[in-house]
Design a protein around this motif. Structure first.
Motif, short mmCIF file in Angstrom:
data_model
loop_
_atom_site.label_atom_id
_atom_site.label_comp_id
_atom_site.label_asym_id
_atom_site.label_seq_id
_atom_site.Cartn_x
_atom_site.Cartn_y
_atom_site.Cartn_z
N LEU A 46 0.82 -1.22 0.00
CA LEU A 46 0.00 0.00 0.00
C LEU A 46 0.85 1.26 0.00
N GLU A 47 1.96 1.21 0.75
CA GLU A 47 2.82 2.39 0.91
C GLU A 47 3.72 2.64 -0.29
N ALA A 48 3.78 1.68 -1.20
CA ALA A 48 4.68 1.78 -2.36
C ALA A 48 3.93 2.28 -3.60
N HIS A 77 -8.31 -4.99 -1.40
CA HIS A 77 -8.74 -5.07 -2.80
C HIS A 77 -9.19 -3.69 -3.32
N GLY A 78 -8.61 -3.29 -4.44
CA GLY A 78 -8.93 -2.00 -5.04
C GLY A 78 -8.01 -0.88 -4.61
N LEU A 110 -2.70 -7.92 -11.49
CA LEU A 110 -3.70 -7.46 -12.44
C LEU A 110 -5.08 -7.37 -11.79
N VAL A 111 -5.42 -8.34 -10.96
CA VAL A 111 -6.71 -8.32 -10.26
C VAL A 111 -6.79 -7.10 -9.34
N HIS A 112 -5.66 -6.72 -8.77
CA HIS A 112 -5.60 -5.52 -7.92
C HIS A 112 -5.69 -4.23 -8.74
N GLY A 113 -5.60 -4.33 -10.07
CA GLY A 113 -5.66 -3.13 -10.91
C GLY A 113 -4.31 -2.49 -11.12
#
Length: 156
Positions: A46-48, A77-78, A110-113
């Motif tokens: 998340l922090e990157a 997710h998202g 990819l699922v994470h966008g």
């Protein structure tokens, strides 16, 4: 701009690749957090601004610890949407499943966008070493680090 480079390594081959990639990312203007996959958390992701994950190839897929990190990341997710992602692997033999191992890392990204950094000139899906990384593979690792750093800068 920060990049997480996380890796799983038993023999040191994937670690060597991770260290080379991390150095290149840093040389190209991004801060780097280099961690063994066992020490990485979804919060690190998340922090990157970018996440580069490496694993040896086990039965044509990434090590279980890599999947565990992605399984834990489901709670976010998202929230990784739009971050840059990339993958690399080491393998014991040519044709040992390295491309499918890289894809097993890229699928959850990819699922994470996430935006995946491919390469039209070298390993298209990510860098692959067969046994101990040689100079050519380490140069590919440097190229991957540079390309991820430059893509993050373009997106910012």
């Amino acid at each position: 701009m920060r990049v997480l480079v996380a890796y799983f390594s038993k023999t040191g081959n994937t670690k060597m690749m991770a260290e080379t990639i991390a150095q290149s990312v840093e040389e190209n203007g991004c801060d780097v957090v280099l961690k063994r996959i066992e020490d990485a958390t979804p919060e690190d992701m998340l922090e990157a601004d970018g996440v580069i994950i490496g694993s040896p190839t086990y039965y044509g897929t990434a090590a279980g610890a890599v999947k565990s990190l992605f399984d834990e990341s489901v709670k976010y997710h998202g929230k990784l949407d739009g971050k840059v992602g990339a993958a690399f692997t080491s393998c014991g033999i040519i044709g040992g499943g390295s491309e499918t191992a890289i894809l097993s890392i890229l699928y959850p990204m990819l699922v994470h966008g996430m935006i995946i950094q491919g390469d039209p000139k070298i390993g298209h899906f990510g860098v692959v070493a067969v046994k101990t990384p040689d100079d050519a593979v380490l140069n590919d690792c440097k190229r991957l680090g540079e390309r991820v750093a430059n893509l993050i800068k373009k997106l910012k």
